[in-house]
Design a protein around this motif. Structure first.
Motif, PDB file in Angstrom:
ATOM      1  N   LEU A 175       3.797  42.704  55.494  1.00  0.00           N
ATOM      2  CA  LEU A 175       4.383  43.659  56.436  1.00  0.00           C
ATOM      3  C   LEU A 175       4.510  45.036  55.808  1.00  0.00           C
ATOM      4  O   LEU A 175       4.861  45.171  54.631  1.00  0.00           O
ATOM      5  N   ASP A 176       4.209  46.048  56.598  1.00  0.00           N
ATOM      6  CA  ASP A 176       4.551  47.426  56.257  1.00  0.00           C
ATOM      7  C   ASP A 176       5.073  48.095  57.524  1.00  0.00           C
ATOM      8  O   ASP A 176       5.149  47.476  58.584  1.00  0.00           O
ATOM      9  N   GLN A 177       5.465  49.360  57.403  1.00  0.00           N
ATOM     10  CA  GLN A 177       6.125  50.015  58.523  1.00  0.00           C
ATOM     11  C   GLN A 177       5.211  50.172  59.732  1.00  0.00           C
ATOM     12  O   GLN A 177       5.643  50.013  60.879  1.00  0.00           O
ATOM     13  N   ARG A 178       3.939  50.468  59.503  1.00  0.00           N
ATOM     14  CA  ARG A 178       3.024  50.632  60.627  1.00  0.00           C
ATOM     15  C   ARG A 178       2.804  49.303  61.359  1.00  0.00           C
ATOM     16  O   ARG A 178       2.759  49.258  62.591  1.00  0.00           O
TER      17      ARG A 178
ATOM     18  N   VAL B 263       9.701  39.009  63.478  1.00  0.00           N
ATOM     19  CA  VAL B 263       8.495  39.185  62.668  1.00  0.00           C
ATOM     20  C   VAL B 263       8.545  38.209  61.502  1.00  0.00           C
ATOM     21  O   VAL B 263       9.528  38.186  60.738  1.00  0.00           O
ATOM     22  N   LEU B 264       7.512  37.385  61.356  1.00  0.00           N
ATOM     23  CA  LEU B 264       7.414  36.444  60.247  1.00  0.00           C
ATOM     24  C   LEU B 264       6.829  37.158  59.045  1.00  0.00           C
ATOM     25  O   LEU B 264       5.737  37.729  59.121  1.00  0.00           O
ATOM     26  N   VAL B 265       7.547  37.110  57.916  1.00  0.00           N
ATOM     27  CA  VAL B 265       7.199  37.929  56.757  1.00  0.00           C
ATOM     28  C   VAL B 265       7.125  37.070  55.507  1.00  0.00           C
ATOM     29  O   VAL B 265       7.978  36.204  55.281  1.00  0.00           O
ATOM     30  N   ASN B 266       6.132  37.304  54.702  1.00  0.00           N
ATOM     31  CA  ASN B 266       6.059  36.706  53.373  1.00  0.00           C
ATOM     32  C   ASN B 266       6.995  37.467  52.446  1.00  0.00           C
ATOM     33  O   ASN B 266       6.986  38.707  52.420  1.00  0.00           O
ATOM     34  N   GLY B 267       7.786  36.735  51.667  1.00  0.00           N
ATOM     35  CA  GLY B 267       8.762  37.377  50.792  1.00  0.00           C
ATOM     36  C   GLY B 267       8.153  38.342  49.793  1.00  0.00           C
ATOM     37  O   GLY B 267       8.849  39.232  49.291  1.00  0.00           O
ATOM     38  N   ALA B 268       6.851  38.208  49.499  1.00  0.00           N
ATOM     39  CA  ALA B 268       6.216  39.152  48.588  1.00  0.00           C
ATOM     40  C   ALA B 268       6.214  40.565  49.157  1.00  0.00           C
ATOM     41  O   ALA B 268       6.138  41.541  48.409  1.00  0.00           O
TER      42      ALA B 268
ATOM     43  N   ASP C 244       3.961  51.246  52.546  1.00  0.00           N
ATOM     44  CA  ASP C 244       2.532  51.027  52.290  1.00  0.00           C
ATOM     45  C   ASP C 244       2.195  49.550  52.339  1.00  0.00           C
ATOM     46  O   ASP C 244       3.032  48.682  52.097  1.00  0.00           O
ATOM     47  N   TYR C 245       0.931  49.307  52.608  1.00  0.00           N
ATOM     48  CA  TYR C 245       0.398  47.950  52.683  1.00  0.00           C
ATOM     49  C   TYR C 245      -0.300  47.646  51.364  1.00  0.00           C
ATOM     50  O   TYR C 245      -0.990  48.502  50.804  1.00  0.00           O
TER      51      TYR C 245
END
Length: 780
Positions: A364-367, A380-385, A509-510
């Motif tokens: 995930l990033d802001q965009r 939103v499903l997010v990887n902890g990394a 940033d991604y």
């Protein structure tokens, strides 16, 4: 309990855990320096004979099975396999950072405990490449463990490679959870169980009344039966309580289509209109029917939850980074969300959440968050990394946390997610992941025993059968009798109070490595551009619904996240959709022509329009443009209405002024408030060959008459002057009293008599159609 809890909290574990190389966890050793030439692998850890991992108790027996292999070039002499005691100085792995440290070790270490004399298994000499299986029944009491927690379980091979003394030749490590007197409340753990697949339905349908669906191949049949991936995922998931199914509605539509009559494209025909000669009958009707029934039963189980992904699971990250500003993209994503829920609920007869966004690999990033939110992704499903925790945090925080704009990120634990991101196809890989999962979740439960936090386990979309089985067994082991995990739905995690210490900052940033394989801006622009072509095609069709739905779905399928794993197939799919649309549009056209001969000044141009579609078309007009209208005028535009699979010739009156060649362009245009040119213009040459027989003769004759009139006027004036007359009107013709010109009716043309009747008659009895016979020299 207080002393045990304090020990578990020590060490600032969270940052170390996030950085630990979980994927390289214990289980197998491969060395390259020759110092440790043996490969040791642990295939299974069983407690009390159970097939699935279990928590160990004081009087249990742990059975360790595996294999040793001589990976070196010399014979291993007097070899035997033994079990090591945990490190006597720090036997229990009290923190997650301790667990991560053991997982990162792949060679013998001074931190390992001493080897037990029993159990052991003698192998004698092992030649290069030779392997031996082992089974070691180990009483838990022999490990001298007391407190609840996880312990290192190490197996190594002893022997020598010459005259040297016996020493460790290789080692494998895993984890053993132990239940003592201390207990903790079970941690709520949600598991997302993906059912996704690369798109199989294409934009084409058969031209029959039922619009029989067409698949790009029939490989899905194998996945829906027997040991096929999708079949096994449903069977395994059906036995897991509290599971959250994340389903691509396009997969459900595809399987439903397969339960009826369907066709499959022949290789190399992806852009062609579907016909009997380029498709074959599908073979998966029975398999699809059985699988869909099995899935309906599984998702209707108590405490299960269904998440409907957006239709065809579009790649949110690719869109956010390379296509967010494209015209129509936001609307397409919102429609995909809505259509996804409607499709899932209709196909499975259950309620489904449609407000869940799942970026590729949970990165995930802001965009990406903004695009997900605009499409309706509240969760939103997010990887902890993507959202690592602070190094100062001494416990694992809850998964759900607000990130602004009305969105909640549900952050999967980075280590737990990494355990199930690859294909666990071998027993040793599955055992390593399972035992690590048990150790990590046990540590989480005992960090704050009175305050359990919600945990999310987020595997990869392309969950394999081996990985699914490992996750299933790990969850059952941790949630069984005396376990420390309570399986819950995703929504239960979302509804838990947010942890104020958890990281809520979405990175700007991604990660560059995550951007690999994204759909490019050009690919996304081309996909969205398809809509313009479809819209124009809709304007002329009398049955637009036969095309609108299939193309709208194919556009979203072209942006599927599944193409990340199959980039070549995704490229071919997008090209097939575009090619098919181009073929449909070009089916209504003005045929190419080169030179048209026009043998006359007033003739007719014949222009054909063809409709090769299987439905009638209208709302069109045909226009001709002359590059030199002063030489060749080609007439007004004409309305075009054509039945299915027909052609029609249109007649345009043409007026030519001179001989020679003139360029003319024929164009089809849509009608209505916003007319557009339809298809490519067709330019051709009109060769005018016979203007002299008509217009040129008239011009020449008129010139001669003007000259004769001038001579006559001159002679008349000269005669008047000689007679002494004053000519008040020099332009008046001189009359001769004895001539016919003096009689009022002498020069009058009388109806039906004399030369006047002949002039009124056509100079020729040919009509215009005869004059242009054979004017088109190319086939329509």
């Amino acid at each position: 309990m207080a002393r045990s809890t304090a020990a578990l909290l020590a060490g600032g574990l969270v940052a170390a855990v996030a950085a630990a190389p979980a994927a390289a966890g214990p289980g197998t050793l491969v060395t390259a320096d020759g110092k440790y030439p043996a490969t040791v692998q642990i295939d299974a850890v069983q407690v009390g004979g159970a097939a699935t991992p279990k928590i160990a108790h004081e009087n249990d027996t742990v059975t360790i099975t595996g294999k040793v292999t001589n990976s070196g070039a010399e014979t291993l002499k007097a070899s035997s396999v033994k079990v090591r005691l945990p490190n006597p100085g720090k036997p229990m792995l009290a923190t997650r950072s301790d667990i991560g440290l053991v997982a990162s070790m792949n060679t013998p270490s001074g931190q390992d405990g001493t080897a037990l004399d029993s159990p052991s298994q003698e192998f004698g000499d092992l030649g290069p490449g030779q392997s031996k299986d082992f089974t070691l029944p180990l009483p838990v009491s022999a490990l001298k463990v007391k407190d609840t927690g996880s312990y290192e379980l190490a197996v190594d091979l002893w022997g020598s490679t010459g005259d040297e003394r016996t020493h460790t030749l290789g080692i494998a490590r895993t984890f053993l959870p132990y239940q003592g007197h201390a207990t903790a409340q079970a941690s709520p753990v949600a598991v997302v169980w993906p059912l996704t697949h690369a798109p199989m339905l294409v934009a084409q349908t058969m031209p029959d009344q039922d619009q029989t669906p067409v698949l790009r191949d029939d490989s899905l049949v194998g996945e829906l039966t027997g040991d096929g991936r999708l079949n096994k995922l449903v069977e395994i998931g059906a036995t897991m309580p509290g599971l959250t199914w994340a389903i691509d509605p396009d997969l459900l539509d595809t399987v439903l289509a397969m339960t009826k009559q369907y066709r499959v494209q022949k290789p190399g025909t992806s852009g062609e209109s579907a016909r009997d000669d380029n498709t074959v009958p599908g073979t998966g009707r029975d398999a699809a029917t059985a699988w869909l029934a099995k899935l309906r039963a599984a998702v209707s189980a108590q405490n299960s939850e269904v998440v409907s992904l957006p239709y065809a699971d579009p790649d949110l990250a690719s869109i956010a980074h390379n296509g967010a500003g494209l015209n129509g993209m936001d609307a397409a994503l919102r429609k995909a969300m809505t259509a996804g829920q409607v499709t899932t609920e209709a196909r499975l007869s259950v309620d489904a959440h449609s407000d869940v966004a799942w970026p590729y690999q949970g990165q995930l990033d802001q965009r990406t968050a903004a695009v997900a939110g605009a499409a309706g992704g509240r969760v939103v499903l997010v990887n902890g990394a993507s959202m690592p925790e602070s190094e100062k945090l001494t416990y694992t925080p809850g998964a759900a946390r607000p990130i602004g704009n009305g969105q909640t990120a549900v952050v999967s634990d980075a280590v737990l997610a990494s355990l199930f991101q690859k294909d666990l196809s071998t027993p040793q890989d599955r055992t390593a992941a399972q035992q690590r999962f048990l150790a990590e979740t046990l540590a989480i439960a005992h960090q704050e025993p009175e305050h359990p936090r919600g945990v999310l386990v987020l595997p990869t979309r392309s969950l394999t059968v081996g990985t699914a089985q490992a996750l299933h067994d790990a969850m059952l082991g941790a949630s069984g009798s005396g376990g420390w995990v309570s399986p819950v739905s995703l929504q239960k995690i979302v509804d838990m109070p947010a942890d104020p210490a958890a990281n809520t900052g979405v990175p700007a940033d991604y990660r560059s490595e995550s951007a690999a394989g994204e759909l490019t801006g050009a690919e996304l622009a081309a996909t969205m551009g398809i809509q313009d072509g479809v819209d124009q095609l809709m304007m002329i069709l009398t049955q637009p619904e036969r095309v609108r739905g299939p193309f709208s779905a194919a556009m979203v399928r072209s942006m599927s996240t599944s193409w990340r794993e199959q980039p070549k197939a995704g490229m071919d799919y997008r090209a097939g959709v575009q090619h098919y649309l181009d073929n449909l549009k070009s089916a209504v056209r003005v045929p190419k022509k080169s030179v048209v001969t026009l043998p006359g000044d007033n003739a007719t141009l014949l222009i054909s329009v063809k409709n090769d579609l299987t439905q009638a078309v209208g709302n069109l007009e045909l226009r001709l443009y002359s590059t030199q209208p002063n030489r060749l005028n080609v007439g007004e535009k004409q309305a075009v209405v054509l039945d299915a699979t027909t052609a029609r010739t249109f007649r345009f009156p043409a007026e030519a002024q001179v001989n020679g060649q003139v360029q003319v362009t024929a164009e089809l245009w849509t009608t209505g408030p916003n007319p557009q040119r339809y298809g490519d213009p067709v330019a051709f040459t009109v060769d005018v060959t016979s203007v002299a027989s008509g217009v040129m003769y008239v011009i020449a004759g008129g010139t001669v008459l003007m000259i004769l009139a001038g001579v006559r006027f001159y002679l008349q004036r000269k005669k008047r002057k000689a007679a002494g007359e004053v000519d008040e009107d020099p332009n008046r013709p001189l009359t001769d009293g004895g001539g016919d010109d003096d009689r009022p009716d002498a020069g009058g043309e009388k109806p039906g008599t004399g030369r006047g009747q002949a002039d009124a008659e056509p100079s020729s009895d040919r009509d215009d159609t005869d004059r242009v016979a054979g004017d088109e020299k190319v086939d329509h």
